[in-house]
Design a protein around this motif. Structure first.
Motif, PDB file in Angstrom:
ATOM      1  N   LYS A  94       0.854  -1.290  -0.133  1.00 42.49           N
ATOM      2  CA  LYS A  94      -0.102   0.136   0.111  1.00 42.49           C
ATOM      3  C   LYS A  94       0.809   1.290   0.092  1.00 42.49           C
ATOM      4  O   LYS A  94       0.298   2.308  -0.474  1.00 42.49           O
ATOM      5  N   VAL A  95       2.142   1.190   0.389  1.00 41.34           N
ATOM      6  CA  VAL A  95       2.837   2.404   0.687  1.00 41.34           C
ATOM      7  C   VAL A  95       4.355   2.110   0.134  1.00 41.34           C
ATOM      8  O   VAL A  95       4.918   0.909   0.674  1.00 41.34           O
ATOM      9  N   VAL A  96       4.764   2.648  -0.828  1.00 40.26           N
ATOM     10  CA  VAL A  96       6.056   2.824  -1.419  1.00 40.26           C
ATOM     11  C   VAL A  96       7.151   3.920  -1.100  1.00 40.26           C
ATOM     12  O   VAL A  96       6.465   5.004  -1.000  1.00 40.26           O
ATOM     13  N   PHE A  97       8.451   3.771  -0.966  1.00 44.42           N
ATOM     14  CA  PHE A  97       9.144   5.094  -0.677  1.00 44.42           C
ATOM     15  C   PHE A  97      10.239   5.084  -1.910  1.00 44.42           C
ATOM     16  O   PHE A  97      10.800   4.146  -2.470  1.00 44.42           O
ATOM     17  N   ASN A  98      10.334   6.588  -2.244  1.00 50.05           N
ATOM     18  CA  ASN A  98      11.395   6.710  -3.017  1.00 50.05           C
ATOM     19  C   ASN A  98      12.469   7.612  -2.580  1.00 50.05           C
ATOM     20  O   ASN A  98      12.301   8.850  -2.181  1.00 50.05           O
ATOM     21  N   GLU A  99      13.767   6.970  -2.322  1.00 48.26           N
ATOM     22  CA  GLU A  99      14.875   7.897  -1.808  1.00 48.26           C
ATOM     23  C   GLU A  99      15.530   8.245  -2.658  1.00 48.26           C
ATOM     24  O   GLU A  99      15.938   8.045  -3.741  1.00 48.26           O
ATOM     25  N   ALA A 100      15.867   9.734  -2.434  1.00 54.33           N
ATOM     26  CA  ALA A 100      16.464  10.642  -3.500  1.00 54.33           C
ATOM     27  C   ALA A 100      17.088  11.889  -2.828  1.00 54.33           C
ATOM     28  O   ALA A 100      16.440  12.460  -2.044  1.00 54.33           O
ATOM     29  N   ALA A 101      18.334  12.033  -3.109  1.00 51.97           N
ATOM     30  CA  ALA A 101      19.163  13.148  -2.538  1.00 51.97           C
ATOM     31  C   ALA A 101      18.544  14.588  -2.972  1.00 51.97           C
ATOM     32  O   ALA A 101      18.439  15.614  -2.059  1.00 51.97           O
ATOM     33  N   ILE A 102      17.937  14.749  -4.094  1.00 52.06           N
ATOM     34  CA  ILE A 102      17.571  16.058  -4.592  1.00 52.06           C
ATOM     35  C   ILE A 102      16.094  16.100  -4.850  1.00 52.06           C
ATOM     36  O   ILE A 102      15.680  16.568  -6.013  1.00 52.06           O
ATOM     37  N   LEU A 103      15.398  15.707  -4.010  1.00 55.65           N
ATOM     38  CA  LEU A 103      13.711  15.659  -4.662  1.00 55.65           C
ATOM     39  C   LEU A 103      13.224  16.721  -4.694  1.00 55.65           C
ATOM     40  O   LEU A 103      12.244  17.210  -5.296  1.00 55.65           O
ATOM     41  N   ILE A 145      15.245   6.769  15.996  1.00 57.48           N
ATOM     42  CA  ILE A 145      14.834   6.714  14.667  1.00 57.48           C
ATOM     43  C   ILE A 145      13.499   6.021  14.465  1.00 57.48           C
ATOM     44  O   ILE A 145      12.497   6.338  13.538  1.00 57.48           O
ATOM     45  N   LEU A 146      13.522   4.693  15.167  1.00 55.79           N
ATOM     46  CA  LEU A 146      12.372   3.622  14.922  1.00 55.79           C
ATOM     47  C   LEU A 146      10.949   4.238  15.417  1.00 55.79           C
ATOM     48  O   LEU A 146       9.867   4.147  14.727  1.00 55.79           O
ATOM     49  N   ILE A 147      11.039   4.832  16.560  1.00 61.07           N
ATOM     50  CA  ILE A 147       9.941   5.609  16.918  1.00 61.07           C
ATOM     51  C   ILE A 147       9.202   6.447  15.985  1.00 61.07           C
ATOM     52  O   ILE A 147       8.165   6.855  15.894  1.00 61.07           O
ATOM     53  N   GLN A 148      10.051   7.596  15.428  1.00 59.38           N
ATOM     54  CA  GLN A 148       9.695   8.395  14.637  1.00 59.38           C
ATOM     55  C   GLN A 148       9.190   7.829  13.437  1.00 59.38           C
ATOM     56  O   GLN A 148       8.047   8.338  12.882  1.00 59.38           O
ATOM     57  N   LEU A 149       9.706   6.708  12.945  1.00 54.80           N
ATOM     58  CA  LEU A 149       9.179   6.263  11.760  1.00 54.80           C
ATOM     59  C   LEU A 149       8.079   5.429  12.038  1.00 54.80           C
ATOM     60  O   LEU A 149       6.979   5.347  11.000  1.00 54.80           O
ATOM     61  N   GLU A 150       7.608   4.786  12.952  1.00 59.36           N
ATOM     62  CA  GLU A 150       6.684   3.994  13.422  1.00 59.36           C
ATOM     63  C   GLU A 150       5.386   4.965  13.332  1.00 59.36           C
ATOM     64  O   GLU A 150       4.212   4.813  12.715  1.00 59.36           O
ATOM     65  N   LYS A 151       5.713   6.263  13.806  1.00 56.53           N
ATOM     66  CA  LYS A 151       4.627   7.147  13.834  1.00 56.53           C
ATOM     67  C   LYS A 151       4.133   7.782  12.587  1.00 56.53           C
ATOM     68  O   LYS A 151       2.962   8.048  12.059  1.00 56.53           O
ATOM     69  N   ILE A 152       5.188   7.979  11.631  1.00 59.56           N
ATOM     70  CA  ILE A 152       5.036   8.594  10.374  1.00 59.56           C
ATOM     71  C   ILE A 152       4.279   7.523   9.437  1.00 59.56           C
ATOM     72  O   ILE A 152       3.414   7.761   8.616  1.00 59.56           O
ATOM     73  N   ILE A 153       4.643   6.131   9.447  1.00 60.88           N
ATOM     74  CA  ILE A 153       4.163   4.910   8.768  1.00 60.88           C
ATOM     75  C   ILE A 153       2.735   4.848   9.203  1.00 60.88           C
ATOM     76  O   ILE A 153       1.834   4.622   8.422  1.00 60.88           O
ATOM     77  N   GLN A 154       2.287   4.906  10.704  1.00 57.45           N
ATOM     78  CA  GLN A 154       1.005   4.701  11.079  1.00 57.45           C
ATOM     79  C   GLN A 154       0.026   5.717  10.345  1.00 57.45           C
ATOM     80  O   GLN A 154      -1.028   5.558  10.110  1.00 57.45           O
ATOM     81  N   ASP A 155       0.849   6.914  10.377  1.00 59.43           N
ATOM     82  CA  ASP A 155      -0.138   7.821   9.693  1.00 59.43           C
ATOM     83  C   ASP A 155      -0.238   7.715   8.049  1.00 59.43           C
ATOM     84  O   ASP A 155      -1.311   8.090   7.478  1.00 59.43           O
ATOM     85  N   LEU A 156       0.786   7.450   7.375  1.00 62.00           N
ATOM     86  CA  LEU A 156       0.860   7.046   5.826  1.00 62.00           C
ATOM     87  C   LEU A 156      -0.384   5.914   5.762  1.00 62.00           C
ATOM     88  O   LEU A 156      -0.803   5.926   4.642  1.00 62.00           O
ATOM     89  N   THR A 157      -0.321   5.034   6.663  1.00 64.89           N
ATOM     90  CA  THR A 157      -1.402   3.877   6.617  1.00 64.89           C
ATOM     91  C   THR A 157      -2.802   4.513   6.422  1.00 64.89           C
ATOM     92  O   THR A 157      -3.777   3.934   5.961  1.00 64.89           O
ATOM     93  N   LEU A 158      -3.030   5.220   7.645  1.00 64.32           N
ATOM     94  CA  LEU A 158      -4.361   5.942   7.750  1.00 64.32           C
ATOM     95  C   LEU A 158      -4.736   6.817   6.434  1.00 64.32           C
ATOM     96  O   LEU A 158      -5.768   6.792   5.870  1.00 64.32           O
ATOM     97  N   VAL A 159      -3.666   7.611   5.875  1.00 63.67           N
ATOM     98  CA  VAL A 159      -3.712   8.394   4.629  1.00 63.67           C
ATOM     99  C   VAL A 159      -4.212   7.521   3.222  1.00 63.67           C
ATOM    100  O   VAL A 159      -5.167   7.756   2.655  1.00 63.67           O
ATOM    101  N   GLU A 160      -3.448   6.358   3.423  1.00 62.47           N
ATOM    102  CA  GLU A 160      -3.734   5.604   2.045  1.00 62.47           C
ATOM    103  C   GLU A 160      -5.190   4.841   2.323  1.00 62.47           C
ATOM    104  O   GLU A 160      -5.681   4.749   1.040  1.00 62.47           O
ATOM    105  N   LYS A 161      -5.344   4.649   3.368  1.00 63.25           N
ATOM    106  CA  LYS A 161      -6.864   3.985   3.535  1.00 63.25           C
ATOM    107  C   LYS A 161      -7.996   5.040   3.005  1.00 63.25           C
ATOM    108  O   LYS A 161      -8.951   4.588   2.564  1.00 63.25           O
ATOM    109  N   GLN A 162      -7.803   6.025   3.479  1.00 64.06           N
ATOM    110  CA  GLN A 162      -8.831   7.349   3.154  1.00 64.06           C
ATOM    111  C   GLN A 162      -8.905   7.737   1.663  1.00 64.06           C
ATOM    112  O   GLN A 162      -9.817   8.011   1.185  1.00 64.06           O
ATOM    113  N   VAL A 163      -7.513   7.427   0.972  1.00 64.25           N
ATOM    114  CA  VAL A 163      -7.671   7.835  -0.517  1.00 64.25           C
ATOM    115  C   VAL A 163      -7.889   6.610  -1.489  1.00 64.25           C
ATOM    116  O   VAL A 163      -8.248   6.604  -2.581  1.00 64.25           O
ATOM    117  N   SER A 164      -7.838   5.579  -0.713  1.00 61.00           N
ATOM    118  CA  SER A 164      -8.246   4.109  -1.782  1.00 61.00           C
ATOM    119  C   SER A 164      -9.470   3.971  -1.756  1.00 61.00           C
ATOM    120  O   SER A 164     -10.333   4.383  -0.810  1.00 61.00           O
TER     121      SER A 164
END
Length: 198
Positions: A104-113, A179-198
């Protein structure tokens, strides 16, 4: 599917963050790695680079990435030209890659996004930040560069002050905040956003 950008200045630790995201079970597309492959294998890209910067950037069979990097870091105005040649190809490769993912969620790592404007084509964006003193230390040790060389590279990129207002999420990688705590919060939010738009 949500497409999420992940960026940060040199030495911020964005690649480390990307590896943590992968370990959490989410696929990450590495734009810088893909750009290197494109420079080495895409004939049209090679021709355009040689047309702009001359045959001096070539070795026997390929583009000398070190010489190309010197062109960028010594003449910042050349960065836009190189980006305009390479990054449409990288974006195309990312979109094809994303279509094949079964999550449901993919990431694009890029230096100059942000610098390339590519962040506008993504659903959400994360920026990794770190104090300059930490970034300096990381890059000096990693790349065996002098302080002056690293500062030159840092100042060739957008500052955190320019990036953070454009980001949806910020990860602070200062060797203190987990780091893990920060990322867990972000991914939790992203999962909610994805559910809202799908």
């Amino acid at each position: 599917m949500l497409k999420v950008g992940l960026t940060g200045g040199i030495g911020s630790g964005k690649s480390t963050i990307a590896k943590v995201i992968e370990a959490m079970g989410y696929p990450v597309f590495y734009s810088d790695t893909e750009a290197k492959k494109i420079i080495e294998t895409n004939h049209n890209v090679k021709i355009k680079l040689v047309q702009h910067f001359g045959a001096g950037i070539c070795t026997e069979n390929s583009i000398d990435r070190k010489k190309l990097a010197e062109i960028v870091f010594n003449h910042a105005e050349n960065l836009e030209t190189i980006n305009n040649i390479i990054h449409p190809e990288v974006r195309n490769h990312f979109n094809k890659w994303a279509e094949k993912q079964q999550v449901k969620v993919v990431f694009n790592e890029a230096a100059i996004l942000f610098e390339t404007g590519a962040y506008r084509k993504l659903d959400k964006n994360i920026v990794v930040i770190a104090p300059e003193v930490i970034r300096l230390d990381r890059v000096m040790k990693r790349d065996n560069l002098s302080k002056e060389e690293v500062l030159k590279r840092i100042h060739n990129q957008w500052s955190d002050d320019l990036k953070t207002p454009l980001a949806d999420y910020i990860v602070t990688n200062d060797n203190q905040q987990p780091i893990l705590i920060q990322l867990e919060k972000i991914i939790q939010d992203l999962t909610l956003v994805e559910k809202q738009v799908s």
